[in-house]
Design an enzyme around this catalytic site. Structure first.
Site, PDB file in Angstrom:
ATOM      1  N   ASP A  77      12.481  13.732 -23.675  1.00 51.96           N
ATOM      2  CA  ASP A  77      11.320  13.050 -24.407  1.00 51.96           C
ATOM      3  C   ASP A  77      12.923  12.499 -24.905  1.00 51.96           C
ATOM      4  O   ASP A  77      13.277  11.294 -24.264  1.00 51.96           O
ATOM      5  CB  ASP A  77      11.317  14.022 -26.093  1.00 51.96           C
ATOM      6  CG  ASP A  77      10.231  13.656 -26.844  1.00 51.96           C
ATOM      7  OD1 ASP A  77       9.032  13.798 -26.208  1.00 51.96           O
ATOM      8  OD2 ASP A  77      11.059  13.250 -27.467  1.00 51.96           O
ATOM      9  N   TYR A  82       8.914   5.142 -33.033  1.00 53.80           N
ATOM     10  CA  TYR A  82       8.357   4.922 -31.558  1.00 53.80           C
ATOM     11  C   TYR A  82       8.050   3.846 -32.469  1.00 53.80           C
ATOM     12  O   TYR A  82       8.143   3.114 -30.753  1.00 53.80           O
ATOM     13  CB  TYR A  82       6.518   6.043 -32.224  1.00 53.80           C
ATOM     14  CG  TYR A  82       7.167   7.438 -31.773  1.00 53.80           C
ATOM     15  CD1 TYR A  82       6.620   7.614 -30.256  1.00 53.80           C
ATOM     16  CD2 TYR A  82       7.387   8.324 -32.302  1.00 53.80           C
ATOM     17  CE1 TYR A  82       6.278   8.662 -29.756  1.00 53.80           C
ATOM     18  CE2 TYR A  82       7.699   9.698 -31.661  1.00 53.80           C
ATOM     19  CZ  TYR A  82       7.389   9.898 -30.222  1.00 53.80           C
ATOM     20  OH  TYR A  82       7.292  10.930 -29.846  1.00 53.80           O
ATOM     21  N   HIS A 142       7.419  20.559 -21.447  1.00 53.46           N
ATOM     22  CA  HIS A 142       8.544  20.120 -22.032  1.00 53.46           C
ATOM     23  C   HIS A 142       9.946  20.214 -23.203  1.00 53.46           C
ATOM     24  O   HIS A 142      10.413  19.453 -23.161  1.00 53.46           O
ATOM     25  CB  HIS A 142       8.318  18.726 -23.107  1.00 53.46           C
ATOM     26  CG  HIS A 142       7.754  18.127 -24.258  1.00 53.46           C
ATOM     27  ND1 HIS A 142       8.427  16.578 -23.244  1.00 53.46           N
ATOM     28  CD2 HIS A 142       8.293  17.292 -25.120  1.00 53.46           C
ATOM     29  CE1 HIS A 142       8.627  15.886 -23.157  1.00 53.46           C
ATOM     30  NE2 HIS A 142       8.556  16.512 -25.112  1.00 53.46           N
TER      31      HIS A 142
END
Length: 394
Positions: free
Chosen positions: A179, A313, A359
């Protein structure tokens, strides 16, 4: 400030506040037979909230984390951003010449993701190398302090991680990340590769198809090589994620503060926001309710609050660092798991492929991920002996 031992110790007042908020929960309506079509199912969230409110024992899990994970904090000076107090797990192998390895998580993960991997990587064996493992809480995550200024980008996250390794005496080290951890460790490989950062491994590979102008032979081979059934399934998975599963990314990378009010004030909102990802981003992993609640509780009780974790983000998306075509010159290893968010054709990498997993590889498939690292850094592996004098063998 020098290293300080750290134990998780959530106050009774924080636990009482959580209980009050859970008692006052207002649940939304739900359409008949909706399942996962519209998001996290109402029945699942009600069950988890009931457990969180009436049966889940945070103190039990807090004690287990404190007993299993050697945790510390240390101040790290970040150029232009002052000093940040960083929380991290640091477990040394009994092998003196173990390989220093930095483990870097992403969102919605935390240092908790290293829990299952830690004993596997620090284990001593004549069959595989051993590692000294450092797993930091990224700034704004877990029990690390959050940045106070705008513009804290990938370069700064990389700087924090790199300076932490140097402060621990690891002038030469390797990394593993998924990630955001993959993005950060790639940045580290570019900035510090060679002199300090010796090799990096990721379970979240991002790649671009070969270019005709830069590598015409690879480009033509890529065009004429048919995709396998597994690769076709991977491309379908990627398309589904892109069309049905990226709303969170749009919000967190554009208006994170607005979303932050809901996550900071509502434990049930936070639970649903993260639980959806734990479900969609894994490969039929049998989540236990207490496992989910511990994962989410770390966010709820985090030092800066759950909203702080969203800022990465905005900062990285607006700086274009996500789409940067960075080409580190140090050895790279890749693990492929079929339920990853973005599945690239295997022809683009020399890789360790797996039949299942998603993930959160270190949590979902710790043995497989550890074995890949053992192969990469072990005798006969592509990165064997990459850290001078640190082969990982007794």
């Amino acid at each position: 400030m020098s290293e300080a031992p750290f134990s998780i110790s959530i106050s009774g007042q924080q636990l009482e506040t959580l209980q009050k908020k859970l008692q006052l929960t207002n649940f939304p309506d739900e359409l008949d037979d909706a399942g996962w079509t519209y998001g996290a199912p109402l029945a699942d969230i009600k069950r988890l909230v009931r457990r969180w409110r009436d049966g889940y024992d945070w103190r039990k899990h807090e004690t287990e984390l404190n007993n299993e994970l050697p945790m510390f904090t240390r101040d790290i000076d970040v150029d232009g951003f002052g000093s940040l107090n960083i929380h991290y797990v640091h477990k040394k192998s009994e092998v003196v010449d173990a390989i220093p390895l930095l483990f870097c998580h992403g969102w919605p993960g935390s240092f908790y993701e290293v829990r299952k991997l830690l004993p596997l990587l620090t284990a001593t064996s004549p069959e595989h190398p051993s590692f000294h493992v450092v797993a930091l809480s990224l700034p704004g995550y877990g029990f690390s302090e959050a940045p106070r200024k705008q513009g804290f980008k990938g370069v700064q996250y990389a700087e924090v991680a790199h300076k932490l390794m140097l402060a621990l005496g690891y002038n030469e080290y390797v990394t593993q990340g998924g990630d955001w951890g993959s993005v950060i460790t790639r940045k580290m490989a570019v900035l510090y590769g060679g002199k300090h950062h010796k090799a990096w491994h990721t379970n979240f590979p991002l790649a671009f198809p070969p270019s005709f102008t830069k590598n015409p032979l690879s480009f033509l081979e890529f065009l004429v090589t048919p995709f396998s059934a597994a690769e076709k399934a991977g491309l379908a998975r990627t398309k589904w994620i892109q069309t049905q599963g990226t709303g969170y990314f749009a919000e967190q990378s554009t208006q994170p503060q607005t979303l932050g009010y809901s996550l900071a004030d509502s434990p049930v909102g936070l639970l649903a926001w993260i639980y959806e990802k734990l479900h969609h981003w894994t490969d039929d992993y049998p989540w236990e309710d207490d496992e989910v609640l511990t994962w989410v509780s770390i966010y709820w009780f985090s030092r800066a609050g759950p909203a702080a974790s969203l800022k990465i983000y905005f900062e990285l998306a607006n700086s274009k660092e996500i789409s940067e075509r960075l080409f580190p010159k140090i050895p790279m290893g890749v693990s492929f798991f079929p339920k990853e968010l973005i599945i690239v054709p295997r022809a683009l990498f020399l890789e360790f492929g797996h039949e299942s997993g998603g993930h959160f590889a270190s949590h979902e498939k710790p043995e497989e991920l550890a074995n890949d690292l053992h192969k990469m850094f072990g005798k006969g592996g592509g990165a064997y002996g990459v850290v001078p004098g640190k082969t990982g063998y007794a």
